[in-house]
Design an enzyme around this catalytic site. Structure first.
Site, short mmCIF file in Angstrom:
data_model
loop_
_atom_site.label_atom_id
_atom_site.label_comp_id
_atom_site.label_asym_id
_atom_site.label_seq_id
_atom_site.Cartn_x
_atom_site.Cartn_y
_atom_site.Cartn_z
N ASP A 1 0.83 -1.20 0.00
CA ASP A 1 0.00 0.00 0.00
C ASP A 1 0.87 1.25 0.00
OD1 ASP A 1 -2.32 1.43 0.00
OD2 ASP A 1 -2.83 1.07 2.10
N GLY A 2 0.39 2.28 -0.67
CA GLY A 2 1.03 3.59 -0.58
C GLY A 2 1.78 4.05 -1.81
#
Length: 303
Positions: free
Chosen positions: A79-80
């Site tokens: 994620d991210g």
């Protein structure tokens, strides 16, 4: 040729990206890392099993880790990527490109450190709700990387499996996935499982549907249904270790997001504030040290 050098040569990427200071990783409980040794991070040796590497070659672990306590299966929610790009004023595409660099590094580390299975959450069934231009970007990136890395994976002894509903993917990507799975199915150094158009809830539903059909056909009786039977019908039955020992999620989010819901029942969880493109050796080492300091009781009384 040492195994770590072999992986660095296979997965080296010349692309570099500017970095910004990262906030420290936050754990659910305080983590006491063993003291960092003054010597290089070598020591506890492991056997390398690549066919093109002599059996006398050794793979080494960082001194902080114990070989007998290494997880067999690590799962990662990457994620991210978008936030990483936004923080730097980059287009989203560069965030995903930087994320590929982190994937290469993690595969290298898992191969070097003797982890048997690495499962990566690449594309959720919910991600179709994102803008079409971004979805097309992800599909194209996945196809390009798989095409570019397939020969390298085969040489490194890496087996590739895909879980999720691939029928909705572009036809060219479906064909490439089929080729990758068939080409690498006999490899045993590291099993990389990629979840694409995957839903943990649907994984359980399709397992129940398969079992219900077997009952209807008279193959089994309702009383034969057990957790073991359900697990055999989940998509992670492609690997010898279907249930992860450790789940890592990056970018500070504290949820499972419909990923491996059955399989994560007894997994240890590690949440990092690092965005995925910034997740490297130091962060992975911290996650593994945290894992090795925990007592896995599976409902039993602790010592």
């Amino acid at each position: 040729m040492a195994f770590s050098l072999h992986f660095q040569q296979l997965f080296h990427s010349p692309t570099t990206f500017p970095s910004q200071p990262k906030p420290p990783t936050t754990l659910l409980t305080p983590l006491k890392l063993p003291p960092t040794p003054s010597l290089p991070l070598l020591a506890i040796a492991q056997n390398a099993s690549l066919s093109n590497i002599d059996s006398t070659e050794k793979v080494v672990l960082p001194l902080q880790l114990k070989r007998e306590m290494m997880p067999k299966h690590v799962a990662v929610i990457m994620d991210g990527n978008r936030r990483w790009a936004k923080m730097r004023g980059f287009p989203v595409a560069l965030g995903y490109e930087a994320g590929i660099r982190a994937v290469r590094k993690l595969i290298e580390l898992c191969g070097n450190w003797g982890i048997g299975v690495l499962t990566l959450f690449a594309f959720s069934s919910d991600n179709w709700l994102r803008p079409k231009v971004e979805v097309d970007l992800l599909m194209g990136l996945f196809e390009r990387v798989l095409k570019d890395e397939l020969e390298k994976f085969a040489r490194a002894g890496i087996r590739i499996s895909i879980i999720g509903d691939t029928s909705m993917l572009p036809k060219s990507l479906q064909e490439l996935i089929d080729k990758a799975v068939k080409t690498t199915k006999e490899n045993s150094q590291l099993h990389v499982v990629v979840a694409v158009n995957y839903s943990g809830q649907y994984d359980v539903v399709q397992a129940c549907q398969t079992i219900a059909q077997k009952v209807k056909d008279g193959i089994i009786e309702p009383g034969d249904i057990s957790s073991f039977l359900v697990e055999q019908e989940l998509q992670t039955n492609c690997t010898d270790f279907p249930c992860p020992d450790l789940l890592i999620r990056t970018s500070g989010e504290l949820r499972l997001s419909n990923f491996l819901l059955w399989q994560l029942a007894y997994a240890e969880l590690f949440f990092s504030h690092s965005h995925w493109p910034d997740f490297g050796e130091a962060e992975f080492l911290e996650a593994l040290c945290s894992f090795q300091q925990r007592q896995r009781r599976y409902g039993r009384q602790g010592s």
